[in-house]
Design an enzyme around this catalytic site. Structure first.
Site, PDB file in Angstrom:
ATOM      1  N   GLU A 226       0.889  -1.172   0.000  1.00  0.00           N
ATOM      2  CA  GLU A 226       0.000   0.000   0.000  1.00  0.00           C
ATOM      3  C   GLU A 226       0.920   1.212   0.000  1.00  0.00           C
ATOM      4  O   GLU A 226       1.451   1.598   1.042  1.00  0.00           O
ATOM      5  CB  GLU A 226      -0.891   0.006   1.254  1.00  0.00           C
ATOM      6  CG  GLU A 226      -1.774  -1.226   1.414  1.00  0.00           C
ATOM      7  CD  GLU A 226      -2.808  -1.387   0.306  1.00  0.00           C
ATOM      8  OE1 GLU A 226      -3.060  -0.418  -0.444  1.00  0.00           O
ATOM      9  OE2 GLU A 226      -3.341  -2.501   0.175  1.00  0.00           O
TER      10      GLU A 226
ATOM     11  N   CYS B 187      -2.339   8.905   2.912  1.00  0.00           N
ATOM     12  CA  CYS B 187      -2.042   8.532   1.523  1.00  0.00           C
ATOM     13  C   CYS B 187      -3.227   8.761   0.591  1.00  0.00           C
ATOM     14  O   CYS B 187      -3.036   8.900  -0.616  1.00  0.00           O
ATOM     15  CB  CYS B 187      -1.577   7.085   1.460  1.00  0.00           C
ATOM     16  SG  CYS B 187      -2.726   5.956   2.247  1.00  0.00           S
TER      17      CYS B 187
ATOM     18  N   GLU C  84       3.795  14.150  -3.205  1.00  0.00           N
ATOM     19  CA  GLU C  84       2.732  13.939  -2.221  1.00  0.00           C
ATOM     20  C   GLU C  84       2.961  14.975  -1.108  1.00  0.00           C
ATOM     21  O   GLU C  84       4.017  14.965  -0.460  1.00  0.00           O
ATOM     22  CB  GLU C  84       2.856  12.507  -1.678  1.00  0.00           C
ATOM     23  CG  GLU C  84       1.589  11.945  -1.101  1.00  0.00           C
ATOM     24  CD  GLU C  84       1.729  10.470  -0.717  1.00  0.00           C
ATOM     25  OE1 GLU C  84       2.835   9.898  -0.794  1.00  0.00           O
ATOM     26  OE2 GLU C  84       0.710   9.882  -0.319  1.00  0.00           O
TER      27      GLU C  84
HETATM   28  O1  LIG Z   1      -1.767   6.690   4.552  1.00  0.00           O
HETATM   29  C1  LIG Z   1      -2.627   5.817   4.366  1.00  0.00           C
HETATM   30  C2  LIG Z   1      -3.484   5.423   5.450  1.00  0.00           C
HETATM   31  C3  LIG Z   1      -4.815   4.967   5.000  1.00  0.00           C
HETATM   32  C4  LIG Z   1      -5.860   5.499   5.867  1.00  0.00           C
HETATM   33  C5  LIG Z   1      -7.215   4.970   5.477  1.00  0.00           C
HETATM   34  O2  LIG Z   1      -7.454   3.797   5.678  1.00  0.00           O
HETATM   35  O3  LIG Z   1      -8.032   5.752   5.011  1.00  0.00           O
END
Ligand SMILES: O=CCCCC(=O)O
Length: 485
Positions: free
Chosen positions: A255, A289, A387
């Site tokens: 991810e 993210c 980002e």
């Molecule tokens: O940075 C990524 C975290 C994901 C948070 C989410 O599940 O929305």
């Protein structure tokens, strides 16, 4: 079920095989709101990481032999224990990470929801009976746990990014070693303590906080006992870890970074668009993210949109996570502040205009940055290419739908994308054309245990949450029985 205070849930040793293991060498965990040290945490090295992998390997046969109902029952007890300790966990998370306590409590609930969801999904794993290939043969597919798993998790969601990986692994019958982030290990250690209290067997979950990401990461990506590796973090690091996993051909889930577009079309409800953008952008001070990184608004409505957005952004309250009614807290560290300030300053020198904010809030502390809007941003600017991971709305414009979608897709990343529109045909068209793993339509909050979370292109491989999240921790085995004539 024990209800803890934040102090009694603050564990600071390494958790292996149900034991808390201290080390001579320890590292400080600091509160980003104040810069003060919260505690000193034991620092795992490669040898300790290998011990954790061996413990997970030892625990595997009896854990995978439990019925899905038995594993699900233990997971549900863990879920209940986390909810019973929501306040203490939220205070701990806010102290180590900086997010407001109410938002941290929301993350604790969100994190726990993965445990509840996968406890149920454990009982819904089905195989297949296959079509006959010959009169004297029958074939079928069974699903089996992949084995020992390892995870490296990020600092921005210190609880939920662990449970979203551990819950499906344990539900499937796998055991796990987790390396939590150096900046926020306390939430991970606290939920391990609760797992131990509810009777998750020793060795099934092991937590190895460490400052030696390189060498501990090497153990977790190369050890032959580990069959599956999962990571949430930057694309740059994800690529290195994926390469390391290749030598022993581990299954991987990645991810990775995002660069989410947030398109606003001329047929959108602009009040709703403002509300949803704020929910999306300022969650965790923009350090997410799936946060909207590029706000791309149709030219004909950009002035009206900014006129509505500006007062809403200026109403946001910034402050320490334990203060009343705070919307967002400090950024995680000095590097984060330096990056956000650089992106805002260079965007302005490249021609963007500052609508509001744009500076550090030094009267609050070292790590606070004002809620910021930039307009007249263009695609080549660093604030669009990188980002941001901070509370900055960077607005560019498009003329028509074709250009808007092309701008949205003009990136190597494809995690989340958002758009606001009214026309139903456009809603179908654009949602199908966007190159991403998740789309929010008139919705800036899309994360839920039922949904499949993950990206395309350089945003990663694999999905977390949903029914697909469990598949990542299982293998399909084909069984062929012959000699039946
Ligand atoms: O940075 C990524 C975290 C994901 C948070 C989410 O599940 O929305």
């Amino acid at each position: 079920m024990a209800t803890h205070s934040m102090t009694s849930l603050m564990k600071s040793d390494i958790y292996i095989d149900g034991h808390w293991i201290p080390t001579d060498s320890r590292f400080s965990v600091t509160n980003p709101a104040t810069g003060e040290t919260i505690t000193e945490v034991a620092d795992a090295d490669e040898t300790i990481a290998e011990r954790a992998v061996e413990a997970a390997h030892q625990a595997l046969p009896s854990w995978r032999a439990k019925t899905p109902r038995e594993r699900g029952d233990l997971l549900r007890k863990w879920y209940q224990a986390i909810l019973s300790n929501k306040q203490a966990l939220a205070e701990l998370m806010s102290a180590e990470q900086g997010k407001p306590i109410a938002e941290a409590a929301g993350e604790v609930e969100y994190g726990a929801s993965f445990i509840d969801w996968f406890a149920g999904e454990a009982e819904r794993v089905y195989g297949d009976v296959l079509p006959m290939t010959a009169a004297d043969k029958r074939s079928w597919i069974i699903k089996q746990p992949i084995g020992v798993c390892a995870a490296i998790t990020p600092w921005n969601f210190p609880n939920a990014m662990i449970t979203r990986k551990v819950a499906p692994a344990l539900a499937a019958g796998c055991t796990m070693v987790v390396k939590p982030p150096q900046l926020t290990p306390l939430s991970a250690l606290a939920i391990a303590q609760l797992a131990s209290e509810v009777g998750i067997p020793d060795g099934v979950l092991n937590i190895v906080p460490s400052t030696d990401s390189k060498n501990v990461g090497k153990v977790l990506t190369t050890h032959p006992f580990i069959r599956k590796f999962t990571f949430t973090g930057s694309t740059e690091v994800g690529k290195i870890l994926t390469k390391q996993c290749a030598d022993t051909v581990k299954k991987v889930s990645m991810e990775l970074g995002g660069n989410a577009p947030f398109l606003v079309f001329d047929d959108a409800d602009l009040d709703l668009a403002v509300e949803q953008l704020i929910a999306c952008k300022f969650r965790n001070a923009g350090q997410t993210c799936v946060s909207a990184n590029r706000v791309i608004v149709q030219e004909s409505v950009v002035d009206e949109f900014i006129n509505k957005l500006k007062p809403a952004v200026e109403r946001l309250k910034v402050g320490p996570g334990d203060a009343e009614d705070v919307d967002f807290g400090p950024l995680i560290d000095q590097d984060a502040i330096t990056k956000v300030q650089r992106l805002v300053t260079t965007a302005q020198s490249d021609g963007a205009k500052l609508v509001t904010g744009g500076k550090q809030l030094t009267d609050l502390g070292d790590l606070y940055f004002a809620a910021t809007i930039l307009r007249d941003v263009t695609p080549k600017m660093d604030v669009v290419q990188e980002e941001i991971f901070g509370p900055v709305v960077a607005i560019s414009t498009f003329a028509d739908e074709e250009e808007g979608v092309a701008m949205a897709n003009d990136t190597d990343f494809g995690l989340a994308a958002y758009f606001c529109a009214g026309d139903v045909a456009r809603i179908f068209r654009v949602s199908e054309q966007l190159q991403c793993g998740m789309v929010g339509i008139n919705a800036g909050a899309i994360s839920h245990a039922y949904n499949a979370f993950g990206g395309v292109k350089q945003s990663g491989v694999g999905r977390e949450g949903s029914k697909y999240g469990l598949e990542e921790y299982m293998e399909a085995k084909t069984v062929v029985l012959g000699g039946l004539a």
